[in-house]
Design an enzyme around this catalytic site. Structure first.
Site, mmCIF file in Angstrom:
data_model
loop_
_atom_site.group_PDB
_atom_site.id
_atom_site.type_symbol
_atom_site.label_atom_id
_atom_site.label_comp_id
_atom_site.label_asym_id
_atom_site.label_seq_id
_atom_site.Cartn_x
_atom_site.Cartn_y
_atom_site.Cartn_z
ATOM 1 N N ASP A 104 43.122 42.101 40.476
ATOM 2 C CA ASP A 104 43.706 43.417 40.717
ATOM 3 C C ASP A 104 42.725 44.503 40.270
ATOM 4 O OD1 ASP A 104 45.986 42.087 41.482
ATOM 5 O OD2 ASP A 104 46.957 42.293 39.511
HETATM 6 N N1 URA Z 1 47.239 37.700 38.109
HETATM 7 C C1 URA Z 1 47.492 39.027 38.210
HETATM 8 O O1 URA Z 1 48.631 39.463 38.080
HETATM 9 N N2 URA Z 1 46.480 39.856 38.453
HETATM 10 C C2 URA Z 1 45.191 39.457 38.590
HETATM 11 O O2 URA Z 1 44.285 40.270 38.780
HETATM 12 C C3 URA Z 1 44.941 38.075 38.468
HETATM 13 C C4 URA Z 1 45.984 37.218 38.232
#
Ligand code: URA
Length: 235
Positions: A104
């Site tokens: 993310d």
């Molecule tokens: N899980 C998440 O919620 N975000 C990420 O970036 C990676 C794994």
């Protein structure tokens, strides 16, 4: 066809400016003849290059680890927001680089960038169940109940059952620190897993993908080419 300076610097052992200096000073040969023009174009698959008397072993694909900072998109290109590819130093950039697996925008830590589509495909194949390790800080205390829920496989709000995962509490308290190990890569997976348990993720960092571990000497925003050993560990 690509520029001679880029072709040499893309192999990761010399910066672009050092490469240009070597070329201009007559220390680079192509197909047996000195080439002093950094912008001369050659087909990397067929030309024979030497640099300072040593043959250049051109590698078709590159493999880069990045310590991704927050605020950067984990995609190749975006019209508005800087991406992990934008963040690479010039000498590491190649045309078809992409992140193998997404984080993310606000997640930090290990990202593997490559132009090797087959390897990325193998790494991301769900049936290989490659373990991804994360460190996570949460907004409320954890208990053994939460660890058990992870081990049993969390049922997400949309009805998806996650594979059994590991939750290890590293420091408990008002904002606990934990390590999570998952073998899938669903959208916002860790945030959604904790969401079901009424816990908010305040910080998330990926530490490893299979045997590939984030180099602790890389500061956020820095990248380096994988060593041969690291590259081999991805198979
Ligand atoms: N899980 C998440 O919620 N975000 C990420 O970036 C990676 C794994």
């Amino acid at each position: 066809m690509q520029r001679l300076d880029k072709l040499i610097a893309s192999q990761g052992t010399r910066s672009r400016s050092e490469t240009v200096r070597l070329i201009r000073s007559g220390q680079v040969t192509v197909n047996g003849a000195v080439c002093r023009d950094p912008s001369a174009k050659y087909d990397a698959d067929t030309c024979v290059v030497t640099v300072a008397g040593q043959p250049l072993c051109y590698q078709k694909y590159v493999y880069i680890m990045m310590n991704k900072p927050a605020g950067i998109l984990c995609v190749s290109r975006d019209p508005k927001v800087p991406t992990v590819v934008d963040l690479l130093p010039e000498e590491m950039k190649r045309k078809n680089l992409f992140p193998a697996g997404r984080l993310d925008k606000d997640t930090v830590g290990l990202v593997l960038l490559t132009d090797d589509g087959d390897l990325a495909h193998r790494l991301l194949a769900p049936k290989r169940e490659i373990v991804k390790r994360y460190q996570v800080r949460l907004d409320a205390p954890l208990s053994d109940e939460h660890c058990r829920a992870f081990a049993e496989g969390i049922l997400l709000a949309d009805g998806t059952r996650c594979r059994p995962a590991e939750l290890l509490i590293l420091e408990n308290g008002e904002q606990p620190l934990a390590e999570v190990r998952i073998t899938e890569g669903r959208y916002h997976q860790i945030k959604r897993m904790f969401g079901v348990l009424d816990r908010g993720v305040v910080w998330l960092k990926r530490l490893s993908i299979g045997k590939l571990v984030l180099d602790p000497s890389l500061s956020e925003g820095e990248s380096r080419f994988l060593t041969d050993k690291e590259r081999g560990s991805l198979e």
